[in-house]
Design a protein around this motif. Structure first.
Motif, PDB file in Angstrom:
ATOM      1  N   MET A   1     -45.618-102.602   6.073  1.00 14.65           N
ATOM      2  CA  MET A   1     -46.675-101.605   5.948  1.00 14.65           C
ATOM      3  C   MET A   1     -48.005-102.198   6.419  1.00 14.65           C
ATOM      4  O   MET A   1     -48.420-103.254   5.957  1.00 14.65           O
ATOM      5  N   LYS A   2     -48.665-101.493   7.338  1.00 11.93           N
ATOM      6  CA  LYS A   2     -49.991-101.921   7.768  1.00 11.93           C
ATOM      7  C   LYS A   2     -51.036-101.423   6.774  1.00 11.93           C
ATOM      8  O   LYS A   2     -50.884-100.358   6.180  1.00 11.93           O
ATOM      9  N   ILE A  44     -48.702-106.282  -1.064  1.00 15.18           N
ATOM     10  CA  ILE A  44     -48.426-105.444   0.114  1.00 15.18           C
ATOM     11  C   ILE A  44     -49.229-105.878   1.342  1.00 15.18           C
ATOM     12  O   ILE A  44     -49.117-105.241   2.395  1.00 15.18           O
ATOM     13  N   THR A  45     -50.032-106.921   1.230  1.00 12.17           N
ATOM     14  CA  THR A  45     -50.827-107.367   2.386  1.00 12.17           C
ATOM     15  C   THR A  45     -50.105-108.472   3.148  1.00 12.17           C
ATOM     16  O   THR A  45     -50.711-109.451   3.566  1.00 12.17           O
ATOM     17  N   THR A  46     -48.819-108.298   3.338  1.00 10.16           N
ATOM     18  CA  THR A  46     -48.003-109.327   3.981  1.00 10.16           C
ATOM     19  C   THR A  46     -47.847-109.094   5.482  1.00 10.16           C
ATOM     20  O   THR A  46     -47.340-109.963   6.194  1.00 10.16           O
ATOM     21  N   GLY A  98     -44.806 -96.457  12.078  1.00  9.76           N
ATOM     22  CA  GLY A  98     -44.576 -97.142  10.813  1.00  9.76           C
ATOM     23  C   GLY A  98     -45.521 -96.683   9.716  1.00  9.76           C
ATOM     24  O   GLY A  98     -46.460 -95.909   9.947  1.00  9.76           O
ATOM     25  N   GLU A  99     -45.297 -97.185   8.507  1.00  3.00           N
ATOM     26  CA  GLU A  99     -46.129 -96.826   7.357  1.00  3.00           C
ATOM     27  C   GLU A  99     -47.513 -97.474   7.471  1.00  3.00           C
ATOM     28  O   GLU A  99     -47.664 -98.552   8.022  1.00  3.00           O
ATOM     29  N   VAL A 100     -48.491 -96.771   6.912  1.00  3.16           N
ATOM     30  CA  VAL A 100     -49.846 -97.312   6.868  1.00  3.16           C
ATOM     31  C   VAL A 100     -50.487 -96.911   5.543  1.00  3.16           C
ATOM     32  O   VAL A 100     -50.246 -95.817   5.027  1.00  3.16           O
ATOM     33  N   LEU A 101     -51.268 -97.823   4.986  1.00  5.29           N
ATOM     34  CA  LEU A 101     -52.021 -97.541   3.770  1.00  5.29           C
ATOM     35  C   LEU A 101     -53.496 -97.762   4.058  1.00  5.29           C
ATOM     36  O   LEU A 101     -53.878 -98.810   4.583  1.00  5.29           O
ATOM     37  N   TYR A 167     -54.751 -94.288   0.197  1.00  8.30           N
ATOM     38  CA  TYR A 167     -53.944 -93.249   0.820  1.00  8.30           C
ATOM     39  C   TYR A 167     -52.798 -93.896   1.604  1.00  8.30           C
ATOM     40  O   TYR A 167     -53.035 -94.760   2.449  1.00  8.30           O
ATOM     41  N   TRP A 168     -51.571 -93.434   1.347  1.00 13.87           N
ATOM     42  CA  TRP A 168     -50.398 -93.946   2.066  1.00 13.87           C
ATOM     43  C   TRP A 168     -49.831 -92.855   2.954  1.00 13.87           C
ATOM     44  O   TRP A 168     -49.782 -91.675   2.553  1.00 13.87           O
ATOM     45  N   PHE A 169     -49.380 -93.260   4.162  1.00  7.80           N
ATOM     46  CA  PHE A 169     -48.752 -92.329   5.082  1.00  7.80           C
ATOM     47  C   PHE A 169     -47.466 -92.937   5.625  1.00  7.80           C
ATOM     48  O   PHE A 169     -47.447 -94.103   6.028  1.00  7.80           O
TER      49      PHE A 169
END
Length: 333
Positions: A1-2, A44-46, A98-101, A167-169
């Protein structure tokens, strides 16, 4: 997740402190605002973390690279203050399938970050219930927590789920396309491109967006909010755990909870409750409570309650509540 973290604001509500420092680097309860947020988001900042910077961006980048060298960090400059959605638009090359927050860096938000993604949703918005939501943005949801509308600064108390800035997408490209739509249509609010307007586009296109609660959200955007955030974090255990033992070894009294940097010099004082004294500060013959004393400050013969004292300030006298910016010299007779 970015992860995308917008930090480009001028911090006008925190002046005079933000004349000399970027708002995300202001201190509260022993860390900066952005430092607290990054620590809470550590799990989650991996992958890639994209910081959107503007005002004092070089200062922010230097601080993050020094204190979080392990992050795969990128820094994108928002040269014009055209709003939240425009800040994310500056990161469009990073938005793929991909996912982004998106996490706004002017608050401290604790949440179950790994549990934010929802299998049956295109997006998730973190919210916090507030007794008085009238100065915030809120969501309108159904019984299944599905978002149907957004209201900025509602007139009443019917909807209390306040947007907490996380916010997550599921698909970053869908967010990018929604922002592109509002920019091309010039859909602005008060002259700026707001992210909520992009979310409304997604809702119009059939996206399912859900609301989830935070563990806590602490706004640090104004002086009184900074002090209440300091209080809450210290109450949650972010302070100096051996402060009383340290006071026994010195010549001062502590009323916990407090944060005392190991290099702070405290002499013949009563400190606390809810006081934070940062690195290299010196406090003599004073009473300090519900206040933040920044690095390098010198305080003598003062009673401070509800004070924000900037870096390298020299304050001698007997004021009770002051907001004094960095590098000031004040004597009150």
């Amino acid at each position: 997740m970015k992860i995308i973290i917008p930090l480009a604001g001028f911090g006008t509500r925190m002046r005079p402190h933000t004349w000399s420092r970027a708002k995300p680097l202001l201190n509260v309860a022993g860390n900066t605002i952005i430092g607290h947020l990054l620590n809470l988001m550590a799990e989650i900042t991996t992958e890639e973390v994209i910081f959107v910077v503007g005002y004092k961006g070089d200062e922010i980048e230097a601080w993050i690279r020094e204190h979080y060298p392990h992050l795969n960090a990128h820094f994108v400059v928002q040269e014009e203050a055209l709003g939240q959605a425009h800040a994310i638009w500056m990161c469009r090359d990073f938005l793929d399938d991909g996912e982004v927050l998106v996490a706004f860096g002017d608050g401290v938000v604790n949440a179950l970050y790994k549990e934010i993604p929802e299998a049956d949703a295109d997006g998730v918005i973190l919210v916090q219930e507030m007794e008085d939501p009238r100065t915030f943005g809120v969501v309108v949801t159904d019984e299944n927590d599905v978002v149907h509308d957004f209201i900025e600064k509602p007139d009443g108390f019917e909807h209390r789920q306040v947007l907490a800035g996380i916010y997550w997408f599921r698909n970053g490209r869908s967010l990018r396309n929604a922002i592109q739509t509002i920019i091309e249509q010039d859909r602005r609010t008060k002259g700026e491109f707001y992210l909520v307007d992009a979310y409304k586009v997604m809702l119009e296109q059939g996206a399912v967006i859900k609301a989830k609660p935070t563990i806590f959200w602490l706004d640090a955007g104004k002086p009184d909010f900074m002090l209440s955030t300091n209080q809450r974090l210290l109450s949650l255990g972010y302070g100096t755990q051996d402060a009383i033992d340290r006071s026994y070894a010195g010549d001062f009294t502590v009323v916990p909870p407090v944060f005392l940097h190991e290099t702070a010099v405290i002499d013949q004082c009563v400190v606390g409750p809810f006081a934070s004294i940062e690195a290299g500060a010196t406090v003599k013959n004073s009473v300090i409570r519900n206040s933040i004393i920044d690095a390098g400050a010198y305080i003598e013969n003062c009673v401070l309650d509800g004070a924000l004292i900037g870096e390298n300030v020299r304050l001698v006298g007997q004021p009770k509540a002051m907001f004094i910016g960095d590098n000031s010299n004040v004597e009150v007779g």
